[in-house]
Design an enzyme around this catalytic site. Sequence first.
Site, PDB file in Angstrom:
ATOM      1  CG  ASN A  25       1.041  -6.075  -7.242  1.00 44.73           C
ATOM      2  OD1 ASN A  25       0.736  -6.520  -8.333  1.00 44.73           O
ATOM      3  ND2 ASN A  25       1.155  -4.788  -7.011  1.00 44.73           N
TER       4      ASN A  25
ATOM      5  CG  LEU B 186       0.819  -5.210 -11.160  1.00 44.72           C
ATOM      6  CD1 LEU B 186       0.065  -3.996 -10.642  1.00 44.72           C
ATOM      7  CD2 LEU B 186       0.573  -5.384 -12.655  1.00 44.72           C
TER       8      LEU B 186
ATOM      9  N   GLY C 121      13.250  -3.826   1.699  1.00 44.76           N
ATOM     10  CA  GLY C 121      13.387  -2.763   0.708  1.00 44.76           C
ATOM     11  C   GLY C 121      14.325  -3.064  -0.438  1.00 44.76           C
ATOM     12  CD  GLU C 122      19.120  -4.926  -0.169  1.00 43.60           C
ATOM     13  OE1 GLU C 122      20.085  -4.232  -0.539  1.00 43.60           O
ATOM     14  OE2 GLU C 122      19.238  -6.046   0.373  1.00 43.60           O
TER      15      GLU C 122
ATOM     16  N   PRO D  19      11.613 -14.275   1.478  1.00 50.06           N
ATOM     17  CG  PRO D  19      12.369 -15.313   3.405  1.00 50.06           C
ATOM     18  CD  PRO D  19      12.844 -14.531   2.229  1.00 50.06           C
ATOM     19  NE  ARG D  20       4.160  -9.152   2.044  1.00 46.56           N
ATOM     20  CZ  ARG D  20       4.372  -8.098   2.823  1.00 46.56           C
ATOM     21  NH1 ARG D  20       5.525  -7.977   3.470  1.00 46.56           N
ATOM     22  NH2 ARG D  20       3.446  -7.168   2.959  1.00 46.56           N
TER      23      ARG D  20
ATOM     24  CD  GLU E 111      -1.440  -2.375   1.867  1.00 46.57           C
ATOM     25  OE1 GLU E 111      -0.207  -2.463   2.086  1.00 46.57           O
ATOM     26  OE2 GLU E 111      -2.246  -3.288   2.142  1.00 46.57           O
TER      27      GLU E 111
END
Length: 441
Positions: free
Chosen positions: A337, A339, A312-313, A270-271, A68
């Site tokens: 997602n 995209l 963040g990578e 991993p998420r 988000e």
Amino acid sequence: MSERWARTALTGYRWLGGAIYPFVGGYLSMRAAKGKEEHSRRRERYGYPSAARPVGPLVWFHAASVGETSAVIPLIEEVAARGISVVLTTGTVTSATIARDRLAPEIIHQYVPLDLKTAVCRFLDHWQPDLAIIAESEIWPMTILELGARRIPQVLVNGRLSDRSFARWSRRSSIAEALLENLSHVVAQTDVDAERFRRLGARPVTVSGNLKVDTNAPPYDPAELDVLKSQIGARLTWAAISTFQGEEEIAADVHEFIRPHHKALTIIVPRHPERGDDVEAMLTARDLTVARRSRGDVINSQTDIFLGDTIGEMGLYLRLTEVVFVGRSMASEGGQNPLEPAMLGCAVLSGRNVQNFRETYQRLLKNGGGRIVRDAEMLRKAVHYLLSNHKVRGEMIRAGAATVNDMRGALALTLKALEPYINPLTVKARLHAYDREKQQE
């Protein structure tokens, strides 16, 4: 459920929040111990500010997590470019990192206050936003009601309701209507989402498409990319990203299956990076050699798995491969997602449980940019096939990029929907700037 019962339920929610308020310190301490809260900033969760409110009009943006936050960054930048101050709240440490790394210093970040009356009121008393813009599906009753009581316009952008969320709210339709009637506008991602919001009582509702399509590709450090590419050398790679528990095991199965055919490197992201220790333990128990990004391990010819356990990578990891499995779709549900991998030149594979991104996957599948795999066996064969067939892999990559381009335009449509709320603040900001200039003369 009648309107009367809905009001009673919301009143009960308010009183329950007041009752548990003295005890939430332990909850936040537990989350901080697990790395899910910044210990030094826990007071923000009680609504205490850690920054002064700027003079002039201010818009409050709220984005729950990483996806988000990334989606609303272009929208935040558009609003800030008009001279309007912005405070962005998020709910996770990872999203706070994204905000810090990708937004200009003048954008103020705070952790979102707990949805308790005392915390929300303290937050609103300090920041006094002229407009609240909420991303996707963040429906917090106390926050929405307090904004409504103060007659602060609140707009839900990039709105979506998953099958599960819609079913849950439908069972409480009177409560949903009592909350959604406070929203000045809902800008939904798809026609399906728009109809769901209308059925729950939201008015007006328009459709913009997915803001995530209009975001820039995730950033990366070119020097770090060069280092990692030199370590990988000529080896083929594939990646399993945004994985949930159980999907790392599946990725390990895939690696063992393709190893006799390709000297390939498997990248697992991993998420939740804090699961890195557990994932590594599982992989080493299978006699797989692991290089962890968080430790700065060097990838060599004997490395089986490159474990991307950092925040963040994603832009770095995706630029190391052309074949990606998107997680939370096989051992878990809802999907993630697709995209970002599509826009960064990856052929996209996913399990069947992608309800939260149904329309995006439908477009990718229709155009040939993605494939759904039934199970772990089918994923093993799909990865092997794509690594073996440069032509097919290239066709999927080009189809994915074309799909992303065709889906663009959500940002412009969202800004158009926001014009009645943003334009008066733009004028107000210009007047404040003019007054400051006159005072300095």
